[in-house]
Motif scaffolding. Structure first.
Motif, PDB file in Angstrom:
ATOM      1  N   ILE A  42       6.955  17.312  -3.011  1.00 28.22           N
ATOM      2  CA  ILE A  42       5.677  17.317  -3.735  1.00 28.22           C
ATOM      3  C   ILE A  42       4.590  16.578  -2.963  1.00 28.22           C
ATOM      4  O   ILE A  42       3.485  16.377  -3.477  1.00 28.22           O
ATOM      5  CB  ILE A  42       5.828  16.700  -5.138  1.00 28.22           C
ATOM      6  N   GLY A  43       4.888  16.203  -1.725  1.00 26.49           N
ATOM      7  CA  GLY A  43       3.893  15.533  -0.896  1.00 26.49           C
ATOM      8  C   GLY A  43       3.659  14.080  -1.234  1.00 26.49           C
ATOM      9  O   GLY A  43       2.623  13.508  -0.880  1.00 26.49           O
ATOM     10  N   LEU A  44       4.616  13.446  -1.926  1.00 25.15           N
ATOM     11  CA  LEU A  44       4.475  12.039  -2.300  1.00 25.15           C
ATOM     12  C   LEU A  44       4.985  11.145  -1.177  1.00 25.15           C
ATOM     13  O   LEU A  44       6.150  11.243  -0.780  1.00 25.15           O
ATOM     14  CB  LEU A  44       5.237  11.758  -3.597  1.00 25.15           C
ATOM     15  N   ASN A  45       4.100  10.282  -0.672  1.00 22.17           N
ATOM     16  CA  ASN A  45       4.456   9.344   0.385  1.00 22.17           C
ATOM     17  C   ASN A  45       4.267   7.914  -0.099  1.00 22.17           C
ATOM     18  O   ASN A  45       3.362   7.627  -0.898  1.00 22.17           O
ATOM     19  CB  ASN A  45       3.580   9.570   1.624  1.00 22.17           C
ATOM     20  N   TRP A  46       5.143   7.032   0.384  1.00 25.54           N
ATOM     21  CA  TRP A  46       4.919   5.609   0.154  1.00 25.54           C
ATOM     22  C   TRP A  46       3.948   5.162   1.236  1.00 25.54           C
ATOM     23  O   TRP A  46       4.315   4.810   2.348  1.00 25.54           O
ATOM     24  CB  TRP A  46       6.229   4.836   0.224  1.00 25.54           C
ATOM     25  N   SER A  47       2.668   5.208   0.928  1.00 28.89           N
ATOM     26  CA  SER A  47       1.615   4.903   1.889  1.00 28.89           C
ATOM     27  C   SER A  47       0.767   3.765   1.334  1.00 28.89           C
ATOM     28  O   SER A  47       0.085   3.926   0.316  1.00 28.89           O
ATOM     29  CB  SER A  47       0.746   6.138   2.133  1.00 28.89           C
ATOM     30  N   VAL A  48       0.826   2.612   1.995  1.00 28.32           N
ATOM     31  CA  VAL A  48       0.098   1.438   1.525  1.00 28.32           C
ATOM     32  C   VAL A  48      -0.641   0.795   2.689  1.00 28.32           C
ATOM     33  O   VAL A  48      -0.225   0.892   3.847  1.00 28.32           O
ATOM     34  CB  VAL A  48       1.051   0.403   0.872  1.00 28.32           C
ATOM     35  N   ASN A  71      -2.057 -12.567   9.807  1.00 23.46           N
ATOM     36  CA  ASN A  71      -2.124 -11.224  10.393  1.00 23.46           C
ATOM     37  C   ASN A  71      -3.336 -10.396   9.992  1.00 23.46           C
ATOM     38  O   ASN A  71      -3.538  -9.314  10.543  1.00 23.46           O
ATOM     39  CB  ASN A  71      -0.858 -10.431  10.021  1.00 23.46           C
ATOM     40  N   TYR A  72      -4.138 -10.874   9.050  1.00 25.16           N
ATOM     41  CA  TYR A  72      -5.287 -10.082   8.607  1.00 25.16           C
ATOM     42  C   TYR A  72      -6.523 -10.461   9.417  1.00 25.16           C
ATOM     43  O   TYR A  72      -6.826 -11.638   9.614  1.00 25.16           O
ATOM     44  CB  TYR A  72      -5.548 -10.308   7.116  1.00 25.16           C
ATOM     45  N   ASP A  73      -7.249  -9.429   9.888  1.00 25.63           N
ATOM     46  CA  ASP A  73      -8.453  -9.622  10.690  1.00 25.63           C
ATOM     47  C   ASP A  73      -9.687  -9.394   9.820  1.00 25.63           C
ATOM     48  O   ASP A  73      -9.967  -8.269   9.411  1.00 25.63           O
ATOM     49  CB  ASP A  73      -8.453  -8.658  11.873  1.00 25.63           C
ATOM     50  N   PHE A  74     -10.435 -10.456   9.514  1.00 21.43           N
ATOM     51  CA  PHE A  74     -11.599 -10.353   8.633  1.00 21.43           C
ATOM     52  C   PHE A  74     -12.715  -9.505   9.242  1.00 21.43           C
ATOM     53  O   PHE A  74     -13.561  -8.987   8.515  1.00 21.43           O
ATOM     54  CB  PHE A  74     -12.153 -11.744   8.314  1.00 21.43           C
ATOM     55  N   GLN A  75     -12.745  -9.366  10.554  1.00 22.88           N
ATOM     56  CA  GLN A  75     -13.819  -8.632  11.219  1.00 22.88           C
ATOM     57  C   GLN A  75     -13.498  -7.149  11.400  1.00 22.88           C
ATOM     58  O   GLN A  75     -14.286  -6.416  11.990  1.00 22.88           O
ATOM     59  CB  GLN A  75     -14.105  -9.259  12.584  1.00 22.88           C
ATOM     60  N   ASN A  76     -12.374  -6.717  10.888  1.00 26.18           N
ATOM     61  CA  ASN A  76     -11.947  -5.326  11.026  1.00 26.18           C
ATOM     62  C   ASN A  76     -12.137  -4.616   9.690  1.00 26.18           C
ATOM     63  O   ASN A  76     -11.558  -5.015   8.680  1.00 26.18           O
ATOM     64  CB  ASN A  76     -10.475  -5.285  11.450  1.00 26.18           C
ATOM     65  N   SER A  77     -12.938  -3.577   9.667  1.00 33.07           N
ATOM     66  CA  SER A  77     -13.212  -2.865   8.416  1.00 33.07           C
ATOM     67  C   SER A  77     -12.213  -1.743   8.141  1.00 33.07           C
ATOM     68  O   SER A  77     -12.231  -1.153   7.061  1.00 33.07           O
ATOM     69  CB  SER A  77     -14.626  -2.264   8.448  1.00 33.07           C
ATOM     70  N   THR A  78     -11.351  -1.435   9.093  1.00 27.59           N
ATOM     71  CA  THR A  78     -10.384  -0.362   8.900  1.00 27.59           C
ATOM     72  C   THR A  78      -9.176  -0.882   8.137  1.00 27.59           C
ATOM     73  O   THR A  78      -9.027  -2.075   7.872  1.00 27.59           O
ATOM     74  CB  THR A  78      -9.930   0.209  10.254  1.00 27.59           C
ATOM     75  N   TYR A  79      -8.284   0.054   7.784  1.00 29.42           N
ATOM     76  CA  TYR A  79      -7.077  -0.324   7.058  1.00 29.42           C
ATOM     77  C   TYR A  79      -6.150  -1.147   7.955  1.00 29.42           C
ATOM     78  O   TYR A  79      -5.960  -0.834   9.130  1.00 29.42           O
ATOM     79  CB  TYR A  79      -6.340   0.921   6.573  1.00 29.42           C
ATOM     80  N   GLN A  80      -5.557  -2.169   7.371  1.00 25.57           N
ATOM     81  CA  GLN A  80      -4.606  -3.014   8.071  1.00 25.57           C
ATOM     82  C   GLN A  80      -3.290  -3.056   7.285  1.00 25.57           C
ATOM     83  O   GLN A  80      -3.244  -2.661   6.132  1.00 25.57           O
ATOM     84  CB  GLN A  80      -5.174  -4.424   8.234  1.00 25.57           C
ATOM     85  N   PHE A  81      -2.226  -3.531   7.933  1.00 22.69           N
ATOM     86  CA  PHE A  81      -0.887  -3.555   7.325  1.00 22.69           C
ATOM     87  C   PHE A  81      -0.474  -2.142   6.875  1.00 22.69           C
ATOM     88  O   PHE A  81       0.103  -1.960   5.805  1.00 22.69           O
ATOM     89  CB  PHE A  81      -0.837  -4.500   6.122  1.00 22.69           C
ATOM     90  N   VAL A  82      -0.803  -1.159   7.684  1.00 22.79           N
ATOM     91  CA  VAL A  82      -0.548   0.237   7.302  1.00 22.79           C
ATOM     92  C   VAL A  82       0.956   0.524   7.332  1.00 22.79           C
ATOM     93  O   VAL A  82       1.622   0.290   8.343  1.00 22.79           O
ATOM     94  CB  VAL A  82      -1.295   1.205   8.238  1.00 22.79           C
ATOM     95  N   GLU A  83       1.465   1.015   6.222  1.00 17.41           N
ATOM     96  CA  GLU A  83       2.881   1.395   6.112  1.00 17.41           C
ATOM     97  C   GLU A  83       2.952   2.758   5.433  1.00 17.41           C
ATOM     98  O   GLU A  83       2.371   2.941   4.365  1.00 17.41           O
ATOM     99  CB  GLU A  83       3.660   0.357   5.303  1.00 17.41           C
ATOM    100  N   LYS A  84       3.649   3.686   6.051  1.00 19.86           N
ATOM    101  CA  LYS A  84       3.745   5.024   5.484  1.00 19.86           C
ATOM    102  C   LYS A  84       5.143   5.566   5.688  1.00 19.86           C
ATOM    103  O   LYS A  84       5.629   5.644   6.813  1.00 19.86           O
ATOM    104  CB  LYS A  84       2.714   5.962   6.119  1.00 19.86           C
ATOM    105  N   TYR A  85       5.781   5.922   4.574  1.00 18.50           N
ATOM    106  CA  TYR A  85       7.126   6.486   4.598  1.00 18.50           C
ATOM    107  C   TYR A  85       7.157   7.715   3.695  1.00 18.50           C
ATOM    108  O   TYR A  85       6.567   7.716   2.612  1.00 18.50           O
ATOM    109  CB  TYR A  85       8.164   5.463   4.105  1.00 18.50           C
TER     110      TYR A  85
END
Length: 537
Positions: free
Chosen positions: A76-82, A56-70
């Motif tokens: 306090i503004g704490l998010n599970w963002s990976v 699933n990982y694209d070597f030619q993509n410089s942006t963030y991949q597998f983005v998950e945010k909860y």
């Protein structure tokens, strides 16, 4: 749910931590079941990340991949963002490999095995969290969680001076962590919006004073972990007292957390301040190289010699990051991955030697080459990689850094010549202290206390497998660097280009003396300023 919608990173991070919670209830008296369980969890998690990135990982993509945010703690503004990109993905794989092999290396741990393997798995999760966290508070939380297992692993399973080394480690790293929090809050609350999202923080405009102070704070915090002179003194003590698995993780993963964070926060998030601090990083890198090499040569303890060698090798990372060239930044990334593999192999083999001789003092364990020829061959291979022998990964990384700083058009020719010559001195010292170490340990005067003819066995199949898992990629990357560079090249090109775009802005403010208030050598020539301004337009 298709493959891309599955929370791969959350599963990869939390699996070792959740699995560690079951260790206290596993029926086991002698620790054999627990060690198989810990190894199984580590292998399963490593296999999971390989599967996820391969498919699933694209070597030619410089942006963030597998983005998950909860949303986690919205008060306090704490998010599970990976997420992962070219900077973090190869280091995630390195973390998985080193931790798995370190758990396998700890096969003979009999003192509190449940606690040991529980701490190893918890630390594994926290280290992965550091490399993939995209929320500043989450990053800080993972950074702090990782400190506790390391402290306990040194203080409980370390050498005679383990309490001193563990206390020094926690004092240095915990105190430095304060600068992450202070600098992060300064950036988060700057401007009209409050955010802890790392990508959003990188797009903010900051007053010059705040950006410089935040950069300095991050440099101290991450410089302790890298480590940078004079914030390095905890490392030789920690390595000298840590067990072999602990040293493998210290050298293979923890130091890379500092280098990764310098790229992510200092270079990528604060490019304006990076212009002013770049020559400082170059000079600190040169100091690291020469100081680390000279101190390594003076050590008679095997682990302390290798620890100072690590300090010297991390100097190349600093120079690469400050080169303002694509090849320099790429070389810094390669140097981190390469050193992680090389240092882990050398510290593991040192642990193999210690198990046979019960000593780390080189003057007391001479003559091992005759009874441990396989160990000697593997140790020699690791040392050759560390001294940057062509055909090994260490050569490629250091060469790219040298080319990066030598071809940089940001610094004057005289400054570059001095940097290259002084760095070359460190490169010359490296084979001296490594080859003298090999000669003394394996062909030095034999100690009568060792009884080499009857007591000292050569490397065993399990130990040979662990070493091979590190030596093979070292040689593979050395012969074909694209094996690793293709995973991050797109991202490092973007980071270097983004940093260079800031140069014209600062150069126009001080066109003839960009660094003259601090340094008189590294300057931007007027022609270079005009060229960069035209590019920016």
């Amino acid at each position: 749910m298709n493959a891309m919608e599955f929370p791969w990173l959350t599963a990869i991070i939390l699996f070792p931590l959740v699995a560690s919670l079951a260790i206290p209830i596993i029926p086991d008296k002698e620790g054999k079941t627990v060690r198989w369980y810990g190894l199984g969890v580590a292998i399963a998690d490593f296999a999971l990340m390989i599967y996820a990135f391969w498919h699933n990982y694209d070597f030619q993509n410089s942006t963030y991949q597998f983005v998950e945010k909860y949303s986690w703690v919205p008060q306090i503004g704490l998010n599970w963002s990976v997420a992962v990109d070219g900077l973090s993905m190869p280091l995630v794989l390195l973390t998985g490999l080193i931790n798995t092999l370190a758990i396998f290396a700890a096969w003979k741990v009999t003192n509190k095995p449940r606690l040991f393997y529980g701490l190893m798995l918890a630390m594994y999760s926290a280290q992965l969290g550091v490399f993939v966290a995209q929320d500043l508070l989450l990053f800080f939380l993972m950074w702090e969680i990782e400190l506790v297992p390391v402290y306990l692993l040194i203080s409980i399973w370390g050498g005679p001076k383990r309490q001193y080394a563990a206390t020094k480690f926690i004092l240095y790293t915990a105190a430095a962590s304060i600068f992450i929090l202070v600098g992060g809050f300064a950036l988060a609350f700057s401007g009209d919006t409050v955010t802890f999202d790392i990508a959003s923080l990188g797009m903010k405009e900051y007053p010059k004073a705040i950006e410089l102070l935040a950069y300095a704070g991050f440099l101290i915090a991450f410089g302790v972990k890298l480590p940078i002179f004079p914030l390095h003194t905890w490392l030789p003590d920690a390595h000298g007292e840590a067990s072999a698995p602990g040293s493998m993780i210290l050298a293979g993963v923890l130091l890379k957390m500092g280098g990764y964070s310098l790229i992510r926060f200092n270079m990528e998030m604060l490019p304006d301040a990076h212009v002013y601090f770049a020559p400082v990083l170059v000079i600190l890198g040169v100091v690291n190289i020469i100081y680390g090499a000279c101190c390594a040569f003076a050590q008679t303890n095997l682990k302390r010699r290798l620890a100072y060698s690590s300090i010297a090798h991390m100097g190349f990372v600093l120079i690469g990051l400050a080169s303002y060239t694509e090849i320099g930044v790429s070389g810094a990334m390669l140097q981190m991955v390469s050193h992680g593999l090389i240092a882990a192999s050398l510290f593991f083999l040192t642990g193999v030697t210690y198990e046979r001789t019960h000593s780390l003092m080189m003057d007391k364990i001479g003559g091992l080459g005759k009874v441990m020829p396989k160990t000697f061959a593997l140790y020699t291979a690791g040392a050759m990689a560390s001294l940057a022998l062509p055909g090994m990964s260490g050569f490629v990384g250091e060469l790219m850094v040298f080319l990066g700083i030598a071809t940089s058009d940001v610094y004057s020719s005289s400054f570059k010549v001095v940097v290259v010559l002084l760095s070359a001195v460190g490169v010359i010292l490296t084979p001296i202290y490594l080859l003298s170490m090999l000669r003394q340990v394996f062909y030095g005067q034999q100690s009568e206390e060792l009884h080499l003819d009857t007591v000292v066995p050569d490397i065993k199949p399990r130990e040979l497998f662990i070493t091979a898992c590190l030596i093979v990629p070292i040689i593979g990357i050395g012969l074909y660097p694209k094996l690793i560079t293709q995973t991050y090249d797109v991202k490092t090109v973007e980071v270097a280009s983004h940093a260079r775009q800031v140069l014209p802005v600062v150069a126009r403010q001080q066109p003839t003396s960009l660094y003259s208030q601090i340094f008189t050598v590294p300057t931007l020539a007027n022609a270079q300023v005009e060229s960069l301004v035209n590019i920016a337009k």
